[in-house]
Write a protein that holds these residues in place. Structure first.
Motif, short mmCIF file in Angstrom:
data_model
loop_
_atom_site.label_atom_id
_atom_site.label_comp_id
_atom_site.label_asym_id
_atom_site.label_seq_id
_atom_site.Cartn_x
_atom_site.Cartn_y
_atom_site.Cartn_z
N UNK A 191 25.75 -36.02 -9.12
CA UNK A 191 24.76 -35.55 -8.16
C UNK A 191 25.33 -34.37 -7.39
N UNK A 192 24.60 -33.29 -7.36
CA UNK A 192 25.09 -32.09 -6.70
C UNK A 192 24.63 -31.96 -5.26
N UNK A 193 24.90 -30.80 -4.69
CA UNK A 193 24.44 -30.46 -3.34
C UNK A 193 23.66 -29.18 -3.48
N UNK A 194 22.43 -29.22 -3.00
CA UNK A 194 21.55 -28.09 -3.26
C UNK A 194 20.95 -27.49 -2.01
N UNK A 195 20.48 -28.33 -1.11
CA UNK A 195 19.66 -27.78 -0.04
C UNK A 195 19.54 -28.75 1.12
N UNK A 196 18.94 -28.26 2.19
CA UNK A 196 18.61 -29.10 3.33
C UNK A 196 17.16 -28.84 3.71
N UNK A 216 9.07 -25.72 1.71
CA UNK A 216 9.94 -25.94 0.55
C UNK A 216 11.41 -25.99 0.95
N UNK A 217 12.16 -26.81 0.25
CA UNK A 217 13.59 -26.92 0.52
C UNK A 217 14.29 -25.61 0.18
N UNK A 218 15.16 -25.17 1.07
CA UNK A 218 15.87 -23.92 0.85
C UNK A 218 17.12 -24.13 0.00
N UNK A 219 17.36 -23.19 -0.89
CA UNK A 219 18.60 -23.21 -1.66
C UNK A 219 19.74 -22.73 -0.77
N UNK A 220 20.88 -23.47 -0.79
CA UNK A 220 22.00 -23.07 0.05
C UNK A 220 23.30 -23.24 -0.70
N UNK A 221 24.20 -22.29 -0.54
CA UNK A 221 25.55 -22.42 -1.07
C UNK A 221 25.67 -22.19 -2.56
N UNK A 222 26.92 -22.24 -3.02
CA UNK A 222 27.22 -22.04 -4.44
C UNK A 222 26.96 -23.32 -5.21
N UNK A 223 26.68 -23.16 -6.50
CA UNK A 223 26.42 -24.31 -7.37
C UNK A 223 27.75 -24.85 -7.89
N UNK A 232 20.72 -27.61 -14.54
CA UNK A 232 19.42 -26.95 -14.58
C UNK A 232 19.57 -25.44 -14.56
N UNK A 233 20.53 -24.95 -13.79
CA UNK A 233 20.77 -23.50 -13.75
C UNK A 233 21.23 -22.98 -15.11
N UNK A 234 21.84 -23.87 -15.90
CA UNK A 234 22.31 -23.52 -17.24
C UNK A 234 21.29 -23.88 -18.31
N UNK A 235 20.08 -24.20 -17.89
CA UNK A 235 18.97 -24.54 -18.79
C UNK A 235 19.27 -25.76 -19.66
N UNK A 236 19.96 -26.75 -19.07
CA UNK A 236 20.26 -27.99 -19.78
C UNK A 236 19.53 -29.15 -19.12
N UNK A 237 19.31 -30.20 -19.92
CA UNK A 237 18.73 -31.44 -19.41
C UNK A 237 19.83 -32.22 -18.71
#
Length: 260
Positions: A191-196, A216-223, A232-237
């Motif tokens: 599980x990653x960290x994406x937004x607040x 909408x939830x804002x994107x924050x920080x590096x992946x 998902x950023x790498x187009x993978x399931x």
């Protein structure tokens, strides 16, 4: 400790979601499930319950309405739906598997704490039933590439059903926001960290009263590599095992020294 693998040919499947009984994603998941088993039931909210999290309706009665063959709508939350299905509708023979989704939009990172889609799978897990939550990401302002979930969901479900099911665990599956031909296979992730959820819009209604709308939830920080967000950023399931024991085990030792 893990239970035995689920026998697919004898599998009773319960489907729910948080987008509502008439959502396109649940129709797609029902189609996928019926290719896996002949014993498929759908119990979902009458109306959209996105962001409902693991909430339970306790201050009013609930209605379970039959809307088709083995299809029921509940005037409550995703958690209500699973609870009513298992404890009332299918009490004589509970489902062997619960599938929740396919949600229109991803459920990764902190989304899991808000998601009604994931909550339905959580409720099933708490009831001792193997469960998966499935979500389809899509680009902002564009259509949902449902064909990607349709293409990859059957294989993901089949592979997971072949495993001895781990206790207190659900699987969170997210399909990338591209066409099926552009998707780059599967990734097992954390599980990653994406937004607040701090995107508030303020306004005044026609009667002069202030209101606030959570946007909408804002994107924050590096992946962070290896996470559901990165997949998902790498187009993978993305396939993430979610464990429901929330105890922070490494902290226990320090706490015991502090309070003994």
């Amino acid at each position: 400790m893990a239970s035995r693998a689920i026998e697919q040919d004898k599998c009773r499947i319960l489907i729910s979601n948080d987008d509502g009984i008439d959502a396109p994603g649940i129709a797609l998941l029902e189609k996928v499930a019926r290719d896996l088993s002949k014993d498929v039931w759908v119990v979902a909210p009458e109306m959209e319950q996105s962001g409902a999290s693991h909430s339970l309706t306790t201050r009013r009665p609930l209605r379970l309405n039959e809307v088709g063959e083995r299809r029921y709508a509940v005037d409550g939350t995703p958690t209500d739906c699973v609870l009513l299905a298992v404890k009332k509708l299918l009490r004589d023979r509970p489902p062997d598997l619960v599938l929740s989704g396919i949600n229109g939009g991803s459920n990764v990172g902190e989304d899991l704490t808000y998601s009604g889609t994931v909550a339905a799978a959580i409720e099933a897990t708490l009831l001792g039933i193997p469960a998966m939550a499935l979500s389809q990401d899509f680009p902002e302002g564009k259509g949902v590439p449902w064909e990607t979930g349709e293409a990859f969901a059957p294989e993901a479900i089949r592979r997971l059903l072949s495993l001895p099911w781990p206790e207190h665990t659900l699987f969170n599956i997210n399909f990338p926001p591209v066409s099926a031909s552009e998707a780059r296979g599967f990734a097992v992730t954390t599980q990653g960290k994406r937004a607040i959820a701090d995107n508030l819009t303020e306004g005044v209604d026609p009667r002069g009263r202030p209101y606030y709308w959570i946007g909408p939830i804002r994107e924050t920080g590096a992946v962070e590599p290896g996470t559901d967000v990165a997949a998902l950023a790498d187009n993978k399931v993305s396939i993430t095992p979610i464990y429901l024991d929330l105890t922070n085990v490494p902290v226990l030792g320090a706490l015991r020294k502090l309070f003994d």
